[in-house]
Design a protein around this motif. Structure first.
Motif, PDB file in Angstrom:
ATOM      1  N   MET A   1       0.549  -1.355   0.145  1.00 30.29           N
ATOM      2  CA  MET A   1       0.400   0.235  -0.068  1.00 30.29           C
ATOM      3  C   MET A   1       0.557   1.271  -0.266  1.00 30.29           C
ATOM      4  O   MET A   1       1.770   1.556   0.558  1.00 30.29           O
ATOM      5  CB  MET A   1      -0.929  -0.061   1.327  1.00 30.29           C
ATOM      6  N   SER A   2       0.217   1.979  -0.747  1.00 28.21           N
ATOM      7  CA  SER A   2       1.237   2.901  -0.763  1.00 28.21           C
ATOM      8  C   SER A   2       1.009   4.076   0.305  1.00 28.21           C
ATOM      9  O   SER A   2       0.066   4.309   1.020  1.00 28.21           O
ATOM     10  CB  SER A   2       0.873   4.236  -2.515  1.00 28.21           C
ATOM     11  N   ASP A   3       2.085   4.972   0.505  1.00 26.12           N
ATOM     12  CA  ASP A   3       2.337   6.363   2.015  1.00 26.12           C
ATOM     13  C   ASP A   3       0.872   6.878   1.698  1.00 26.12           C
ATOM     14  O   ASP A   3       0.551   6.899   2.980  1.00 26.12           O
ATOM     15  CB  ASP A   3       3.278   7.148   1.578  1.00 26.12           C
ATOM     16  N   TYR A   4       0.706   7.126   0.588  1.00 21.75           N
ATOM     17  CA  TYR A   4      -0.800   8.001   0.423  1.00 21.75           C
ATOM     18  C   TYR A   4      -1.723   7.241   0.968  1.00 21.75           C
ATOM     19  O   TYR A   4      -2.470   8.041   1.610  1.00 21.75           O
ATOM     20  CB  TYR A   4      -1.057   9.025  -1.168  1.00 21.75           C
ATOM     21  N   LYS A   5      -2.207   6.002   0.429  1.00 20.20           N
ATOM     22  CA  LYS A   5      -3.091   5.293   0.416  1.00 20.20           C
ATOM     23  C   LYS A   5      -3.421   5.415   2.057  1.00 20.20           C
ATOM     24  O   LYS A   5      -4.426   5.090   2.948  1.00 20.20           O
ATOM     25  CB  LYS A   5      -2.895   4.495  -0.160  1.00 20.20           C
ATOM     26  N   GLU A   6      -2.002   4.870   3.185  1.00 19.33           N
ATOM     27  CA  GLU A   6      -2.016   4.641   4.015  1.00 19.33           C
ATOM     28  C   GLU A   6      -2.025   5.826   4.937  1.00 19.33           C
ATOM     29  O   GLU A   6      -2.814   5.437   6.262  1.00 19.33           O
ATOM     30  CB  GLU A   6      -1.155   4.246   4.947  1.00 19.33           C
ATOM     31  N   ARG A   7      -2.234   6.969   4.700  1.00 21.45           N
ATOM     32  CA  ARG A   7      -2.440   8.277   5.990  1.00 21.45           C
ATOM     33  C   ARG A   7      -3.296   8.393   5.230  1.00 21.45           C
ATOM     34  O   ARG A   7      -4.634   8.423   6.463  1.00 21.45           O
ATOM     35  CB  ARG A   7      -1.789   9.092   5.033  1.00 21.45           C
ATOM     36  N   ILE A   8      -4.426   7.940   4.221  1.00 19.76           N
ATOM     37  CA  ILE A   8      -5.780   7.834   4.182  1.00 19.76           C
ATOM     38  C   ILE A   8      -6.653   6.981   5.200  1.00 19.76           C
ATOM     39  O   ILE A   8      -7.668   7.691   5.673  1.00 19.76           O
ATOM     40  CB  ILE A   8      -6.440   8.408   2.760  1.00 19.76           C
ATOM     41  N   ARG A   9      -6.400   5.414   5.349  1.00 22.22           N
ATOM     42  CA  ARG A   9      -7.054   4.868   5.936  1.00 22.22           C
ATOM     43  C   ARG A   9      -6.802   4.895   7.149  1.00 22.22           C
ATOM     44  O   ARG A   9      -7.623   5.349   7.581  1.00 22.22           O
ATOM     45  CB  ARG A   9      -6.645   3.662   5.224  1.00 22.22           C
ATOM     46  N   ARG A  10      -5.206   5.716   7.327  1.00 23.76           N
ATOM     47  CA  ARG A  10      -5.305   5.553   9.293  1.00 23.76           C
ATOM     48  C   ARG A  10      -6.987   7.587   9.597  1.00 23.76           C
ATOM     49  O   ARG A  10      -6.657   7.546  10.205  1.00 23.76           O
ATOM     50  CB  ARG A  10      -3.940   6.395   9.717  1.00 23.76           C
TER      51      ARG A  10
END
Length: 161
Positions: A1-10
């Motif tokens: 998972m990309s860093d961008y997607k991980e930030r959105i998920r959190r």
């Protein structure tokens, strides 16, 4: 998972958790730990003293309850300002006692309704006091009991913080 997607998920998880807590608070669903009130120990000690010395007291729980759905507060049926304990001494004199946490009798102050209730009872010839310990209650009670009739009211009124 990309860093961008991980930030959105959190971010979405954090938002969801905040919203869930808000809903639980609003509808009274949250399970809060009930803190023990500091005055509970004083109440327990006073009840022990009264029971062993022939006093007859009833404890009042004059709390408001939040209505689910309407989000309003409703009194429990007691007059606002009613003290924690109402009863009588061994001689049958009416007594009203407001309990505060140890060392907080003068600091925490009374609500206006509490003060008005106690003063109205004292003006009628009853015993009324604010106490934070058994020793303070015993001192003011004995002063009141042993005083001349004309001095009783002033002893109690001067003791109310």
């Amino acid at each position: 998972m990309s860093d961008y997607k991980e930030r959105i998920r959190r971010s979405v998880e954090a938002y969801s958790l905040r919203e869930q807590k808000k809903i639980e608070r609003e509808y009274g669903l949250s399970k809060k730990k009930r803190r023990r009130e500091p005055e509970e120990d004083v109440c327990r000690d006073l009840m022990g003293y009264w029971n062993s010395n022939g006093f007859n007291f009833d404890r009042n729980e004059s709390k408001a309850n939040k209505q689910v759905g309407t989000n309003t507060w409703v009194n429990s049926g007691l007059k606002s300002g009613t003290p924690d304990f109402i009863g009588c001494d061994p001689d049958g004199h009416y007594m009203a006692v407001e309990v505060k946490a140890p060392g907080r009798r003068n600091k925490s102050g009374l609500r206006d309704a509490q003060r008005d209730f106690l003063v109205s009872k004292i003006d009628s010839g009853a015993f009324g006091c604010v106490t934070d310990s058994v020793s303070h209650f015993e001192d003011i009670y004995l002063k009141w009991k042993n005083a001349k009739r004309t001095q009783k009211k002033s002893i109690l009124l001067s003791d109310i913080p």
